[in-house]
Write an enzyme that holds these catalytic residues in place. Structure first.
Site, PDB file in Angstrom:
ATOM      1  N   ASP A  13       0.807  -1.227   0.000  1.00 37.06           N
ATOM      2  CA  ASP A  13       0.000   0.000   0.000  1.00 37.06           C
ATOM      3  C   ASP A  13       0.839   1.276   0.000  1.00 37.06           C
ATOM      4  OD1 ASP A  13      -2.249  -1.641   0.087  1.00 37.06           O
ATOM      5  OD2 ASP A  13      -2.269  -1.655   2.280  1.00 37.06           O
ATOM      6  N   LYS A  16       1.949   1.940  -5.146  1.00 41.64           N
ATOM      7  CA  LYS A  16       2.527   1.365  -6.372  1.00 41.64           C
ATOM      8  C   LYS A  16       1.629   1.608  -7.581  1.00 41.64           C
ATOM      9  CE  LYS A  16       2.475  -2.568  -4.258  1.00 41.64           C
ATOM     10  NZ  LYS A  16       2.116  -2.114  -2.896  1.00 41.64           N
ATOM     11  N   GLY A  17       0.300   1.457  -7.356  1.00 43.96           N
ATOM     12  CA  GLY A  17      -0.656   1.650  -8.457  1.00 43.96           C
ATOM     13  C   GLY A  17      -0.518   3.039  -9.048  1.00 43.96           C
ATOM     14  N   GLY A  40      -4.513  -4.454  -3.748  1.00 46.98           N
ATOM     15  CA  GLY A  40      -5.499  -3.424  -4.071  1.00 46.98           C
ATOM     16  C   GLY A  40      -4.723  -2.199  -4.521  1.00 46.98           C
ATOM     17  N   HIS A  41      -4.746  -1.917  -5.794  1.00 47.17           N
ATOM     18  CA  HIS A  41      -3.980  -0.790  -6.338  1.00 47.17           C
ATOM     19  C   HIS A  41      -4.954   0.287  -6.803  1.00 47.17           C
ATOM     20  CE1 HIS A  41      -0.259  -3.511  -7.192  1.00 47.17           C
ATOM     21  NE2 HIS A  41      -0.667  -3.550  -5.942  1.00 47.17           N
ATOM     22  N   THR A  42      -4.845   1.449  -6.168  1.00 42.47           N
ATOM     23  CA  THR A  42      -5.790   2.525  -6.452  1.00 42.47           C
ATOM     24  C   THR A  42      -5.163   3.529  -7.411  1.00 42.47           C
ATOM     25  OG1 THR A  42      -6.383   2.290  -4.139  1.00 42.47           O
ATOM     26  CG2 THR A  42      -7.354   4.166  -5.316  1.00 42.47           C
ATOM     27  N   GLN A 223       2.028  -6.066  -3.193  1.00 42.97           N
ATOM     28  CA  GLN A 223       2.484  -6.194  -1.805  1.00 42.97           C
ATOM     29  C   GLN A 223       3.774  -5.363  -1.610  1.00 42.97           C
ATOM     30  OE1 GLN A 223       1.541  -9.482  -3.463  1.00 42.97           O
ATOM     31  NE2 GLN A 223      -0.429  -8.702  -2.864  1.00 42.97           N
ATOM     32  N   ARG A 302      -9.929  -2.860   6.070  1.00 46.82           N
ATOM     33  CA  ARG A 302      -9.432  -2.822   7.447  1.00 46.82           C
ATOM     34  C   ARG A 302      -8.632  -1.544   7.697  1.00 46.82           C
ATOM     35  NH1 ARG A 302      -6.179  -8.432   7.786  1.00 46.82           N
ATOM     36  NH2 ARG A 302      -5.767  -7.895   5.619  1.00 46.82           N
ATOM     37  N   ASP A 332       2.043  14.971   1.062  1.00 45.41           N
ATOM     38  CA  ASP A 332       0.918  15.827   1.477  1.00 45.41           C
ATOM     39  C   ASP A 332       0.251  15.290   2.752  1.00 45.41           C
ATOM     40  OD1 ASP A 332       0.207  13.635  -0.209  1.00 45.41           O
ATOM     41  OD2 ASP A 332      -1.832  14.417  -0.316  1.00 45.41           O
ATOM     42  N   GLY A 420      -0.063  13.766  -4.035  1.00 41.04           N
ATOM     43  CA  GLY A 420      -1.510  13.560  -4.058  1.00 41.04           C
ATOM     44  C   GLY A 420      -1.802  12.322  -4.883  1.00 41.04           C
TER      45      GLY A 420
HETATM   46  P1  GDP Z   1      -0.702   0.188  -3.596  1.00 44.43           P
HETATM   47  O1  GDP Z   1      -1.292  -1.080  -3.106  1.00 44.43           O
HETATM   48  O2  GDP Z   1       0.763   0.287  -3.301  1.00 44.43           O
HETATM   49  O3  GDP Z   1      -1.010   0.474  -5.038  1.00 44.43           O
HETATM   50  O4  GDP Z   1      -1.390   1.351  -2.741  1.00 44.43           O
HETATM   51  P2  GDP Z   1      -2.974   1.489  -2.425  1.00 44.43           P
HETATM   52  O5  GDP Z   1      -3.670   1.895  -3.663  1.00 44.43           O
HETATM   53  O6  GDP Z   1      -3.480   0.310  -1.701  1.00 44.43           O
HETATM   54  O7  GDP Z   1      -2.937   2.654  -1.357  1.00 44.43           O
HETATM   55  C1  GDP Z   1      -2.332   3.870  -1.645  1.00 44.43           C
HETATM   56  C2  GDP Z   1      -3.384   4.980  -1.505  1.00 44.43           C
HETATM   57  O8  GDP Z   1      -2.725   6.227  -1.476  1.00 44.43           O
HETATM   58  C3  GDP Z   1      -4.348   5.067  -2.676  1.00 44.43           C
HETATM   59  O9  GDP Z   1      -5.593   5.459  -2.195  1.00 44.43           O
HETATM   60  C4  GDP Z   1      -3.738   6.139  -3.574  1.00 44.43           C
HETATM   61  O10 GDP Z   1      -4.718   6.832  -4.357  1.00 44.43           O
HETATM   62  C5  GDP Z   1      -3.173   7.061  -2.541  1.00 44.43           C
HETATM   63  N1  GDP Z   1      -1.979   7.836  -2.921  1.00 44.43           N
HETATM   64  C6  GDP Z   1      -0.895   7.447  -3.642  1.00 44.43           C
HETATM   65  N2  GDP Z   1       0.038   8.418  -3.638  1.00 44.43           N
HETATM   66  C7  GDP Z   1      -0.477   9.432  -2.901  1.00 44.43           C
HETATM   67  C8  GDP Z   1       0.021  10.705  -2.486  1.00 44.43           C
HETATM   68  O11 GDP Z   1       1.138  11.107  -2.779  1.00 44.43           O
HETATM   69  N3  GDP Z   1      -0.802  11.467  -1.704  1.00 44.43           N
HETATM   70  C9  GDP Z   1      -2.050  11.056  -1.340  1.00 44.43           C
HETATM   71  N4  GDP Z   1      -2.792  11.860  -0.600  1.00 44.43           N
HETATM   72  N5  GDP Z   1      -2.540   9.857  -1.704  1.00 44.43           N
HETATM   73  C10 GDP Z   1      -1.745   9.060  -2.449  1.00 44.43           C
HETATM   74  P1  IMO Z   2      -0.877  -4.264  -2.223  1.00 45.91           P
HETATM   75  O1  IMO Z   2      -0.415  -4.798  -3.559  1.00 45.91           O
HETATM   76  C1  IMO Z   2      -1.012  -4.638   2.102  1.00 45.91           C
HETATM   77  C2  IMO Z   2      -0.927  -8.711   3.748  1.00 45.91           C
HETATM   78  C3  IMO Z   2      -2.164  -9.201   4.471  1.00 45.91           C
HETATM   79  C4  IMO Z   2      -1.551 -10.206   5.439  1.00 45.91           C
HETATM   80  C5  IMO Z   2      -0.431 -10.824   4.617  1.00 45.91           C
HETATM   81  C6  IMO Z   2      -0.809 -12.135   3.943  1.00 45.91           C
HETATM   82  O2  IMO Z   2      -2.181  -3.586  -2.266  1.00 45.91           O
HETATM   83  O3  IMO Z   2       0.210  -3.471  -1.569  1.00 45.91           O
HETATM   84  P2  IMO Z   2      -2.404 -12.819   1.919  1.00 45.91           P
HETATM   85  O4  IMO Z   2      -3.852 -12.540   1.674  1.00 45.91           O
HETATM   86  O5  IMO Z   2      -1.499 -12.337   0.854  1.00 45.91           O
HETATM   87  O6  IMO Z   2      -2.139 -14.248   2.248  1.00 45.91           O
HETATM   88  O7  IMO Z   2      -2.065 -11.996   3.266  1.00 45.91           O
HETATM   89  O8  IMO Z   2      -0.093  -9.856   3.641  1.00 45.91           O
HETATM   90  N1  IMO Z   2      -1.152  -8.220   2.362  1.00 45.91           N
HETATM   91  C7  IMO Z   2      -1.130  -6.925   2.015  1.00 45.91           C
HETATM   92  N2  IMO Z   2      -1.003  -5.810   2.769  1.00 45.91           N
HETATM   93  N3  IMO Z   2      -1.099  -4.545   0.747  1.00 45.91           N
HETATM   94  C8  IMO Z   2      -1.187  -5.648  -0.010  1.00 45.91           C
HETATM   95  O9  IMO Z   2      -1.148  -5.596  -1.365  1.00 45.91           O
HETATM   96  C9  IMO Z   2      -1.253  -6.915   0.614  1.00 45.91           C
HETATM   97  N4  IMO Z   2      -1.372  -8.181   0.163  1.00 45.91           N
HETATM   98  C10 IMO Z   2      -1.300  -8.955   1.234  1.00 45.91           C
HETATM   99  O10 IMO Z   2      -2.821  -8.157   5.146  1.00 45.91           O
HETATM  100  O11 IMO Z   2      -0.952  -9.574   6.553  1.00 45.91           O
HETATM  101 MG    MG Z   3      -2.856  -1.687  -1.852  1.00 43.58          MG
END
Ligand code: GDP
Ligand code: IMO
Ligand code: MG
Length: 437
Positions: A13, A16-17, A40-42, A223, A302, A332, A420
């Site tokens: 999280d 990366k997305g 979950g990549h947003t 991850q 969560r 930010d 952002g």
């Molecule tokens: P990923 O799993 O690594 O792709 O990350 P997630 O999408 O799960 O979570 C990252 C969150 O941060 C998403 O809601 C993005 O839209 C948001 N995001 C990414 N870069 C920035 C940033 O520089 N500032 C803010 N405010 N949000 C960001």
């Molecule tokens: P992105 O790509 C954050 C965590 C789970 C748990 C452990 C094992 O969005 O960054 P699993 O379901 O893979 O067997 O869970 O890894 N986990 C993540 N935490 N971002 C993720 O993916 C994750 N993928 C798995 O919460 O602790």
């Molecule tokens: Mg994610």
């Protein structure tokens, strides 16, 4: 050869997305190489928010090739939902799935829950997407690949064997009921297979031709480093190689073809799931960062655990991934605080700990030692956007000092700074797809 890996340096999280979507505008091919619906990549594009679990984050640009690599585990139902959502939004991406990718089946979900319960305090708090049991079958050579899913007779014969075995394990070992019959699963999954078969292509051939014609390739990690099955905080991570080495094995691209490895670094720490996080904050600062940043899991909803940035794990991530550049996110979100802390090292008793321990019980005993930094003002959405337009020098001086300190400490230059969620909220210091001078 313009091949770039984008990898998470922390516990997932990191953003990366967003970073892959940003680079994808200049790439030709985007390849997801590990994980499945646990990710979950947003992406926020033109004010619209997309949450992807399987599809590579290049899908929002027309004309890009989006590959789902052999290192992935695919939940056909969830993948079809994602594709349907894209179509409903008027987006028709060019997607290809490796025939070598594995399929997550109903018994994997049940086993994921059952195994977690049995593990007690060693449960990782998985996403319950069947990831661990599916990768376990792959390693045991019991798995079902996409190539088999789309071949009805191969699927029937493998499912027949697996269904009997899994049913005995679920009912006999875990004392649970497995209500799905073989016929039911066969009929549901052959329907998915029918809809997905057109996407299953020889990705190896596509990659080979992209490499030989010097196409720009982005390898998208899921991850993060601390969740890697080998290098992460075992057993609290996931079941695949999420690090840069996994980009090679999970796509079928050799290490010598890789030019750049960009580590995405959230400027603080977040973690969904269990296991030690040495810099975790349990106070109002942690709560305020969570609230301000909307730090709730993209996949499970969560609340994410929040902590200060940890240089011990970041130095380790630089090493195990061979990072060539850093992409900082959430500058930010971390604004508006008087003082910030960065963990420079750990101590265990009176002893300084020089590297990230392999054992979670050892890590549990580590106490973080912090260096304090001055915080920076919150410039508001418009202010941050204006900073992104003006460039790096327009960032508040304390923010620059913070980022430069981290970059110097890990010995890796800054490539991007994200201010952002949108593409436009990004400062580029080095463009990975521009020719080296
Ligand atoms: P990923 O799993 O690594 O792709 O990350 P997630 O999408 O799960 O979570 C990252 C969150 O941060 C998403 O809601 C993005 O839209 C948001 N995001 C990414 N870069 C920035 C940033 O520089 N500032 C803010 N405010 N949000 C960001
Ligand atoms: P992105 O790509 C954050 C965590 C789970 C748990 C452990 C094992 O969005 O960054 P699993 O379901 O893979 O067997 O869970 O890894 N986990 C993540 N935490 N971002 C993720 O993916 C994750 N993928 C798995 O919460 O602790
Ligand atoms: Mg994610």
């Amino acid at each position: 050869m313009p091949v770039t890996v984008v990898v998470g340096t922390q516990w997932g999280d990191e953003g990366k997305g967003k970073i892959v979507d940003f680079y994808a505008s200049r790439a030709d091919v985007v390849i997801r190489y590990c994980g499945g619906a646990n990710a979950g990549h947003t992406i926020v594009s033109k004010g619209r928010k997309f949450k992807f679990h399987h599809v590579p984050s290049g899908v929002l640009y027309p004309g890009k090739i989006n590959l789902m690599g052999n290192g992935m585990v695919i939940d056909p139902k969830k993948l079809l939902e994602e594709i349907d959502q894209l179509h409903a939004a008027g987006i028709h991406p060019n997607i290809a799935i490796s025939p070598r990718a594995h399929v997550v089946l109903p018994y994997h979900f049940v086993l994921d829950g059952a195994e977690e319960e049995k593990k007690g305090s060693l449960a990782a708090g998985t996403t319950k997407r069947g990831i661990g049991p599916c990768y376990a079958d792959k390693a045991a050579r019991f798995g079902i690949r996409m190539s088999e899913l789309i071949d009805p007779s191969a699927f029937r014969s493998k499912l027949h064997t697996m269904h009997q075995i899994k049913m005995r394990i679920i009912e006999g070992v875990y004392g649970m009921r497995f209500s799905r019959s073989e016929d039911e699963i066969y009929s549901e999954y052959t329907d998915y297979a029918r809809r997905l078969s057109g996407y299953v292509k020889d990705t190896s051939e596509i990659i080979s031709s992209a490499l030989s014609s010097k196409k720009k390739i982005l390898l998208e990690g899921a991850q993060g480093t601390m969740l890697d099955i080998d290098h992460g905080m075992y057993p609290f991570g996931t079941s695949s190689n999420t690090t840069a080495g996994g980009a090679c094995t999970g796509s079928g691209i050799g290490p010598t073809a890789i030019d750049e490895v960009v580590g995405v670094v959230k400027v603080y720490t977040s973690r969904v799931g269990t296991g030690p996080v040495p810099t975790e904050l349990f106070d109002s600062i942690g709560n305020s960062i969570r609230d301000k940043g909307g730090e709730y899991g993209t996949t499970t909803g969560r609340p994410r655990r929040i902590g200060w940035l940890d240089l011990m794990t970041l130095r380790y991530a630089a090493q195990v991934n061979g990072l060539t550049g850093l992409a900082f996110t959430r500058v930010d979100t971390l604004s508006g605080l008087d003082k910030l802390k960065v963990c420079t090292h750990y101590v265990c008793g009176a002893k300084k700990v020089s590297s990230t321990p392999a054992s979670h019980t050892e890590l549990q005993k580590c106490r973080p030692v912090y260096k304090e930094f001055a915080g920076w003002k919150d410039l508001g959405d418009e202010g941050w956007l204006s900073c992104a337009k003006k460039g790096y020098k327009s960032l508040p001086a304390p923010a620059r000092a913070y980022l430069e300190y981290i970059s110097k400490e890990v010995g890796v230059p800054i490539y991007l700074v994200s201010l952002g969620p949108g593409r436009e909220d990004t400062i580029v210091l080095k463009d990975v797809f521009r020719k080296k001078s």
